[in-house]
Scaffold this motif. Structure first.
Motif, PDB file in Angstrom:
ATOM      1  N   ARG A 188      41.849  43.921  44.648  1.00  0.00           N
ATOM      2  CA  ARG A 188      40.702  44.626  45.842  1.00  0.00           C
ATOM      3  C   ARG A 188      39.869  43.625  46.289  1.00  0.00           C
ATOM      4  O   ARG A 188      39.759  42.377  45.702  1.00  0.00           O
ATOM      5  N   SER A 189      39.108  43.861  47.369  1.00  0.00           N
ATOM      6  CA  SER A 189      38.479  42.904  48.134  1.00  0.00           C
ATOM      7  C   SER A 189      37.170  42.312  47.461  1.00  0.00           C
ATOM      8  O   SER A 189      36.410  43.466  47.325  1.00  0.00           O
ATOM      9  N   GLU A 190      37.013  41.223  46.942  1.00  0.00           N
ATOM     10  CA  GLU A 190      36.025  40.740  46.239  1.00  0.00           C
ATOM     11  C   GLU A 190      34.670  40.956  47.255  1.00  0.00           C
ATOM     12  O   GLU A 190      33.599  41.205  46.885  1.00  0.00           O
ATOM     13  N   ARG A 191      34.909  40.532  48.680  1.00  0.00           N
ATOM     14  CA  ARG A 191      34.059  40.682  49.379  1.00  0.00           C
ATOM     15  C   ARG A 191      33.090  42.052  49.647  1.00  0.00           C
ATOM     16  O   ARG A 191      31.977  42.287  49.575  1.00  0.00           O
ATOM     17  N   PHE A 233      38.023  41.828  37.276  1.00  0.00           N
ATOM     18  CA  PHE A 233      37.634  43.153  37.852  1.00  0.00           C
ATOM     19  C   PHE A 233      38.348  43.691  39.053  1.00  0.00           C
ATOM     20  O   PHE A 233      38.747  44.733  39.291  1.00  0.00           O
ATOM     21  N   HIS A 234      38.601  42.541  39.813  1.00  0.00           N
ATOM     22  CA  HIS A 234      39.129  42.905  41.102  1.00  0.00           C
ATOM     23  C   HIS A 234      40.606  43.253  41.207  1.00  0.00           C
ATOM     24  O   HIS A 234      40.690  44.323  42.179  1.00  0.00           O
ATOM     25  N   LYS A 235      41.459  42.988  40.580  1.00  0.00           N
ATOM     26  CA  LYS A 235      42.718  43.347  40.447  1.00  0.00           C
ATOM     27  C   LYS A 235      43.442  43.513  42.045  1.00  0.00           C
ATOM     28  O   LYS A 235      43.935  44.679  42.379  1.00  0.00           O
ATOM     29  N   LEU A 257      26.785  37.172  38.934  1.00  0.00           N
ATOM     30  CA  LEU A 257      27.662  38.422  38.861  1.00  0.00           C
ATOM     31  C   LEU A 257      28.999  38.364  39.490  1.00  0.00           C
ATOM     32  O   LEU A 257      30.185  38.706  38.913  1.00  0.00           O
ATOM     33  N   ALA A 258      29.320  37.496  40.667  1.00  0.00           N
ATOM     34  CA  ALA A 258      30.605  37.278  41.391  1.00  0.00           C
ATOM     35  C   ALA A 258      31.550  36.762  40.206  1.00  0.00           C
ATOM     36  O   ALA A 258      32.695  36.672  40.150  1.00  0.00           O
ATOM     37  N   SER A 259      31.072  35.594  39.535  1.00  0.00           N
ATOM     38  CA  SER A 259      31.904  34.788  38.871  1.00  0.00           C
ATOM     39  C   SER A 259      32.217  35.359  37.445  1.00  0.00           C
ATOM     40  O   SER A 259      33.383  35.359  37.082  1.00  0.00           O
ATOM     41  N   THR A 260      31.031  36.194  36.927  1.00  0.00           N
ATOM     42  CA  THR A 260      31.635  37.413  35.961  1.00  0.00           C
ATOM     43  C   THR A 260      32.738  38.414  36.183  1.00  0.00           C
ATOM     44  O   THR A 260      33.672  38.571  35.429  1.00  0.00           O
TER      45      THR A 260
END
Ligand code: SAH
Length: 253
Positions: free
Chosen positions: A210-213, A206-208, A197-200
């Motif tokens: 923003r915080s991925e964490r 998706f993040h643009k 999910l994180a790599s997709t």
């Protein structure tokens, strides 16, 4: 399921995991605590001293639990086949996990066990508690509602409270809910899904900024609440694989 069968299932499928325990006496007291509640399975993640005479002294006859205890080097190994992993925390550190009372945690654990899952309660080191990496591997937290100004129980006493709630849950003999679900996803399968999910999300940008964490914490919480089975996980991974394929096409790779 009748009470005796239920008690037997809990015995087989529930483990107490003590991580990085400093004092061998606490391991012995924890063995005694779970043995008095009709339970047996203890896993020890990198204990500082074990086997140790103090563990046997404080086990007070529950030596069978100590002798059968499984030692692992790290937490992922100890919980690899578990579909429900509940971390016991003396305080909450703003972690994005659902927090359950011991009673609710025991009821959820029992539901999972009757659905065929392996379940773990995880307890941290006496001084530092569970590390952030360990908490991250938990699907929910259980907190014994102690005095907030003095919230930390002795490790084995925390084990005792949880083991007692498990016994009460078994003795209350709630009828098991019928289930038409597939085999529950294990910790290893769930962690594989979260990595995918994180790599997709990165692949589809998706993040643009923003915080991925933060988003991953929220998504973990969402998917863990759903207690996914293996069939559902396969569908989700299929969607991710297609999204990655489309992203590659869009990039012209
Ligand atoms: N100083 C540590 C406390 C460690 S006590 C901290 O603040 O985190 C050792 C372990 O016992 C904890 O990691 C936890 O698993 C368990 N424990 C102690 N008190 C608890 C409580 N009130 N609720 C749930 N677990 C508790």
């Amino acid at each position: 399921m009748n009470q005796a069968v239920l008690a037997d299932e809990v015995l087989r499928k529930l483990r107490f995991v003590l991580s990085h325990t400093s004092h061998p006496g606490n391991i012995g007291s924890a063995a005694r605590a779970i043995r008095t509640m009709g339970l047996r399975r203890l896993s020890l993640v990198s204990p500082e001293q074990f086997p140790h005479i103090d563990a046997h002294v404080l086990a007070a006859g529950a030596d069978d639990v100590l002798e059968a205890a499984i030692c692992t080097n790290d937490l992922p190994e100890a919980i690899a086949d578990c579909s429900l992993v509940i971390g016991a925390t003396a305080r909450l550190r703003g972690v994005a996990l659902e927090e359950w009372s011991p009673r609710v945690a025991a009821a959820r654990a029992l539901d999972a066990i009757t659905a065929g899952c392996e379940v773990a309660f995880v307890f941290g080191n006496e001084r530092s508690g569970l590390s952030n990496d360990e908490i991250k591997l938990c699907h929910a937290a259980v907190h014994i509602p102690s005095d907030p100004s003095y919230s930390s129980l002795n490790l084995s006493q925390a084990v005792q409270v949880i083991a007692y709630e498990m016994r009460m849950a078994v003795l209350s003999d709630a009828p098991a809910r019928p289930s038409n679900r597939d085999i529950p996803a294990s910790s290893v399968e769930l962690e594989g899904f979260f990595e995918h999910l994180a790599s997709t999300l990165r692949d589809i940008d998706f993040h643009k900024g923003r915080s991925e964490r933060t988003i991953m914490q929220r998504l973990r919480r969402l998917f863990l609440r759903a207690s996914l089975d293996q069939r559902e996980l396969r569908v989700l991974r299929g969607i991710l694989a297609d999204a990655q394929r489309m992203a590659r096409l869009a990039r012209g790779d």
